[in-house]
Design an enzyme around this catalytic site. Structure first.
Site, short mmCIF file in Angstrom:
data_model
loop_
_atom_site.label_atom_id
_atom_site.label_comp_id
_atom_site.label_asym_id
_atom_site.label_seq_id
_atom_site.Cartn_x
_atom_site.Cartn_y
_atom_site.Cartn_z
N GLU A 417 -1.43 -1.03 -22.24
CA GLU A 417 -1.81 -2.45 -22.19
C GLU A 417 -1.36 -3.22 -23.42
O GLU A 417 -2.16 -3.76 -24.17
CB GLU A 417 -3.34 -2.59 -22.03
N GLU A 487 -3.89 5.27 -14.20
CA GLU A 487 -5.35 5.14 -14.16
C GLU A 487 -5.72 4.78 -12.73
O GLU A 487 -5.08 3.93 -12.12
CB GLU A 487 -5.85 4.03 -15.09
C1 IPT Z 1 -7.65 -0.38 -18.20
C2 IPT Z 1 -7.40 0.16 -19.57
O1 IPT Z 1 -6.11 0.68 -19.67
C3 IPT Z 1 -8.37 1.23 -19.95
O2 IPT Z 1 -8.28 1.44 -21.34
C4 IPT Z 1 -9.76 0.85 -19.57
O3 IPT Z 1 -10.13 -0.31 -20.24
C5 IPT Z 1 -9.81 0.59 -18.11
O4 IPT Z 1 -8.95 -0.47 -17.79
C6 IPT Z 1 -11.17 0.18 -17.64
O5 IPT Z 1 -12.19 1.01 -18.03
S1 IPT Z 1 -7.02 -2.02 -18.25
C7 IPT Z 1 -7.67 -2.96 -16.93
C8 IPT Z 1 -7.24 -4.38 -17.15
C9 IPT Z 1 -7.21 -2.53 -15.63
#
Ligand code: IPT
Length: 958
Positions: A417, A487
């Site tokens: 990010e 993720e």
């Molecule tokens: C995403 C981040 O990469 C991760 O660090 C964490 O914050 C996660 O979300 C949520 O828990 S970023 C999000 C804008 C999809």
């Protein structure tokens, strides 16, 4: 007029990576040269600003006896000095790069040490002082001489100190600032926790010692040979006894080897010997490549079943000890996880040794995130500003140089990010040039200009399927790349739902090479009054609440139901069948190994009672192969009733990560279904003195409410549609999709009223007609309770008819009732843990026993939890309940309203009743706390519904 010059502090706000450090190099845990750990208790003084104190403390003879002490490694904020701050992506200070606030907590650390007796003479070679992690910026002095300053919190920094060392009374002084220019590059979603949080080590550096070295160990799957070449800054020899290798550094040698993979983590012991040092090597031969649009290791495309791992310990924060790191890897292996993304920084280096040893694919991520710049449309983003490029390149180099000798690391990640920009491109170019043997990942680069993988986060199932089918368009380069979800399945609170549906897509489309669940562990901080603290609990002005508790493990590392579900969904063997064909279908879903490491067993159970069990011989199927394996005849004389085969695949032998018998995969096959409970309609309702009786039931004559079943008092039995909204029901505030939690509340589903329309005493039934609706709304559920009995048992049929214009699904649909006492619970149905419509893969139909207290799932922020699915019958508090059809069972010592209002588990105080929910249906869970909601098939639509429950009292009360 006088001016206050802050020049001595320029390094804090300087975009450069630092001054005085040695060039980055490979990290290794041991060698035959001496080292001295400087971990332990250090003198400590906390100041509110960076320049509150002068640097006289760095000098020899300074009296720090009135200072306090902190443990190194450690964070001072978790040791009673200052306090932690949690923000997701917002910088907790004004954004004006590279400037930081005047209020800049600064920790002065002092340690006086003598060299050990066996330390080689001071003239024999040099010495290096190594810091493995300091957040976020430090300046270091030894014996009054400044060594330099550095940033890059989760990266190693070394200084040459041989010329300054003395035998006794060395004074090591470290000034650590919470905020620095580096903070702009470290905006990861986690607690801001300054401190010297990783090891500090003094390394003797003999003359002719090893400097940097690069182990290249590839594997050619066609020939079965490995090629080893160790490039070393200092010439020497490399030996690998088991392979009879003895070559000069820089010289390549090719021999037959067993390859390394996450499934077969074969390491060979080797040694790098230079004139002054012997460094043990653990060599894993493997080749990572991109071919045919796929990521392949040793010629085989791999499927990543991963998790994102932040380093976390509820007492120590990111200062993890070795035992905790090992526990993480063991827990991952035992839950069928085969990959880890080191979100969002390089982990403690020893963690990667464990990944090499036990077998995990690693996406090793650089310590880089500038997420807060999204608030200003990414304007001034450091990754697109040449001033910062040296710092970015330094971070890339410290990552790659430190970790390049780990076979487990197959992908470098530029960070997380951080938008896009020239700096990222420069990092990617440097990494590609330095190490062409691994792939590069960065999710923020949607066009894959700099990367070798197309990666996304939280894409919904439909989009992932389009990508799998190659229908997602995009630039030409991207279309030729494999896809991963770096993720997905946000594991915040109850959930994540939808894992199984993702896994089906990964298994179906070869371009989809799997993903990494967000995330491994809840970052709850152990707190004396709150259980586990989250954002806001330390009085932060700006914070993101419990968004920091979104892991598959609770903070104490107990697996959450989400991890149990994930283990089932990603199991490497599938075991399926219809239970009546006499065979079970077994498929090998490993990428590399056959099934010879597993021993299969069967058990035959009727109504949850074992009737027979034995071993099952399954051929050693190769990856991708399936077989229909014959089951034995059902045991003779098995009683009538609902019957299941359960087939388990357990480890045939002890492994390094689990003992023999550890269950890797299982399947349950239904032989004969369930017969619904039948209650003859023979008893008649009788009107008495203020009560109505019907069989064992006693009802209030005025309201028709159930008062007792036999001797068991029952209160407040009525329709219930509300659940204490989960984090996934509530959704993240920034989610643009429909979020039902807030809509339900706006509609008033948490405060429906029950209007009594009629109590009808019929020939053979007591019927109570009601209208259930929230104030201010026209929507309603006409609800009819019809009671019948055969004299012993009481049958309740609930008919629900929606009225009005329902536009939202229901949270739940069932009844709830209060019991005066209940402790032990028994049921026949899904278990042992909680399950909801889209989190139910791990539920095994069996007879289960628990207690009301143990049936609670300890989500850090209390919310709906603990439902057991497909319950045919249950007994608790003297009541037996049979479902027609099966139901969800929930029992707790507080009401849903109390659960809904609680912010921490410590807010939940047992009352005088045990509240029992018997649900016909539940709305799905999904993962909308950061991702898609439940798939449409798991929505609980407001539609006409009818379900029945049969009540009787049991002889034994719990
Ligand atoms: C995403 C981040 O990469 C991760 O660090 C964490 O914050 C996660 O979300 C949520 O828990 S970023 C999000 C804008 C999809």
């Amino acid at each position: 007029m006088s001016f206050h010059h802050r020049t001595a502090l320029d390094y804090v706000e300087d975009t450069s990576p630092g001054t005085g450090m040695l060039p980055p190099r490979a990290w290794y845990a041991t060698s035959d040269s001496t080292s001295l750990s400087l971990n332990g208790s250090w003198r400590f003084r906390l100041s509110p600003t960076a320049d509150a104190e002068d640097d006289s403390f760095t000098e020899e003879g300074y009296d720090a006896s009135d200072w306090t002490e902190v443990a190194v490694p450690g964070h001072w904020g978790l040791q009673g000095h200052g306090s932690p701050i949690y923000t997701n992506h917002l910088y907790p200070f004004p954004v004006d790069p590279p400037h930081v606030p005047t209020e800049n907590p600064t920790g002065d650390h002092l340690r006086v040490f003598d060299l050990p007796q066996d330390w080689p003479g001071l003239t024999e070679g040099g010495a290096v002082l190594r810091f493995d992690g300091v957040e976020s910026c430090a300046r270091v002095w030894l014996n009054g001489t400044v060594l330099g300053d550095f940033k890059g919190s989760r990266l190693p920094h070394e200084f040459a100190v041989g010329h300054l060392l003395k035998s006794v009374g060395n004074v090591l002084a470290v000034r650590v600032h919470q905020w620095s220019a580096g903070s702009y590059l470290e905006d990861q979603d986690q607690w801001w926790l300054p401190g010297i949080f990783r090891d500090v080590t003094l390394l003797h550096r003999p003359t002719g010692c090893v400097l940097d070295f690069f182990v290249h160990a590839s594997y050619d799957h066609r020939s079965g040979t490995g090629t080893l070449r160790v490039d070393s800054d200092v010439d020497g020899r490399v030996t690998v006894a088991d392979l009879a290798i003895d070559v000069k550094t820089g010289e390549a040698v090719t021999v037959p080897v067993e390859p390394w993979s996450a499934e077969t983590p074969r390491l060979y012991d080797g040694v790098l010997v230079t004139e002054g040092e012997r460094v043990p090597l653990l060599i894993g031969f493997r080749t990572v490549e991109l071919s045919d649009g796929l990521m392949k290791v040793n010629g085989t495309p791999i499927l990543l079943k991963g998790v994102n791992r932040h380093e976390w310990h509820p007492h120590k924060g990111r200062a993890l000890d070795l035992a905790t790191m090992r526990e993480d890897v063991l827990l991952m292996k035992r839950h069928n996880i085969n990959a880890v993304r080191t979100s969002h920084y390089p982990p403690h280096p020893a963690f990667l040794d464990l990944c090499d040893e036990l077998g995990l694919w690693v996406v090793d991520e650089c310590d880089l995130e500038t997420h807060g710049f999204t608030e200003q449309g990414w304007r001034d983003n450091p990754v697109d500003d040449d001033h910062w490029t040296p710092a970015l390149l330094d971070r890339a180099a410290r990552l790659v140089e430190r970790d390049k000798n780990h076979p487990s690391v197959i992908v470098w990640s530029l960070g997380n990010e951080a938008g896009t920009g020239r700096g990222l491109t420069a990092m990617a170019e440097w990494i590609h040039e330095r190490d062409s043997t691994r792939l590069i990942h960065y999710e923020g680069d949607l066009n894959c200009r700099d990367t070798d993988l197309y990666a996304r986060m939280y894409a919904d199932h439909a989009e992932v399927e389009r990508i799998g089918r190659g229908l997602d368009g995009g630039p030409r380069r991207r279309r030729r790349l494999p896809f991963i979800l770096c993720e997905y399945a946000h594991a915040m609170g109850n959930g994540p739902g939808g894992l199984a549906a993702y896994q089906r897509l990964f298994e179906r489309y070869e371009r989809l090479q799997g993903g990494f669940v967000w995330e491994w562990i809840d970052h709850g901080i152990a707190h004396p009054d709150l259980g586990y603290a989250y954002g806001g609990d330390f009085g932060e002005e700006l914070h993101d609440g419990n968004f920091v508790c979104d892991g598959l493990l609770f903070p104490d590392r107990q697996p959450s139901p989400g991890l149990v579900e994930y283990k089932k969904v990603i199991e490497p063997v599938s075991i399926t069948g219809d239970g009546t064909s006499g065979t079970v279908r077994v498929s090998n879903k490993y990428d590399f190994v056959d099934l010879s490491g597993l021993a299969f067993s069967w058990s035959y159970r009727v109504e949850g009672e074992a009737v027979g069990s034995g071993t099952l011989s399954v051929p050693p199927l190769a990856p991708g192969e399936s077989a229909d394996v014959h089951l034995p005849e059902p045991p003779p004389g098995a009683p009538a009733g609902e019957a299941h085969w359960t087939v388990c695949a357990g480890l045939a032998d002890d492994t390094r990560w689990a003992p023999q018998g550890h269950v890797v995969a299982w399947g349950q096959l239904t032989v004969s279904g369930r017969r619904a409970p039948y209650v003859a309609t023979t008893a008649r309702p009788v009107s008495g003195d203020a009560v109505i009786t019907l069989g064992p039931g006693t009802f209030d004559a005025g309201t028709g409410s159930l008062r007792a079943v036999g001797g068991v008092a029952v209160s407040d039995l009525r329709l219930d549609v509300w659940r204490a909204t989960t984090d996934n029901d509530d959704g993240a505030a920034w989610q643009t999709d429909l979020r039902y939690g807030p809509l339900w509340r706006r509609l008033g589903l948490h405060r429906v009223q029950h209007r009594l329309d009629a109590v009808e005493i019929g020939e053979d039934a007591l019927t109570v007609r009601t209208r259930v609706a929230p104030a201010a709304r026209e929507v309603a559920l006409s609800t009819v309770y019809r009671w019948t009995s055969d004299g012993d048992r009481l049958r309740l049929t609930v008919s629900v008819t929606p009225r009005g214009d329902w536009r939202v699904p229901l949270p739940r649909l069932g009844i709830r009732l209060g019991l005066t006492a209940a402790d032990r619970v028994q049921w026949f149905g899904g278990g042992p843990g909680e399950a909801y419509p889209d989190t139910r893969m791990a539920a095994v139909v069996d007879r289960w026993q628990s207690t009301v207290d143990r049936m609670q799932t300890p989500y850090v922020r209390p919310q709906e939890n603990g439902a057991r699915i497909d319950v045919r019958w249950a007994e608790l508090g003297g009541l037996r309940i049979e479902g027609d059809p099966a139901f969800f069972l929930t029992a707790r010592r507080w009401t849903t309203e109390q659960l809904d209002a609680a912010a921490h588990r410590t807010d939940l105080v047992p009352g005088n009743s045990v509240w029992v929910n018997l649900d016909h249906a539940q709305h799905g869970i999904g993962s909308q706390s950061c991702g898609p909601g439940p798939l449409p098939q798991y929505h609980l639509r407001a539609e006409p519904a009818e379900f029945a429950l049969v009540f009787s009292s049991t002889p034994v009360t719990g």
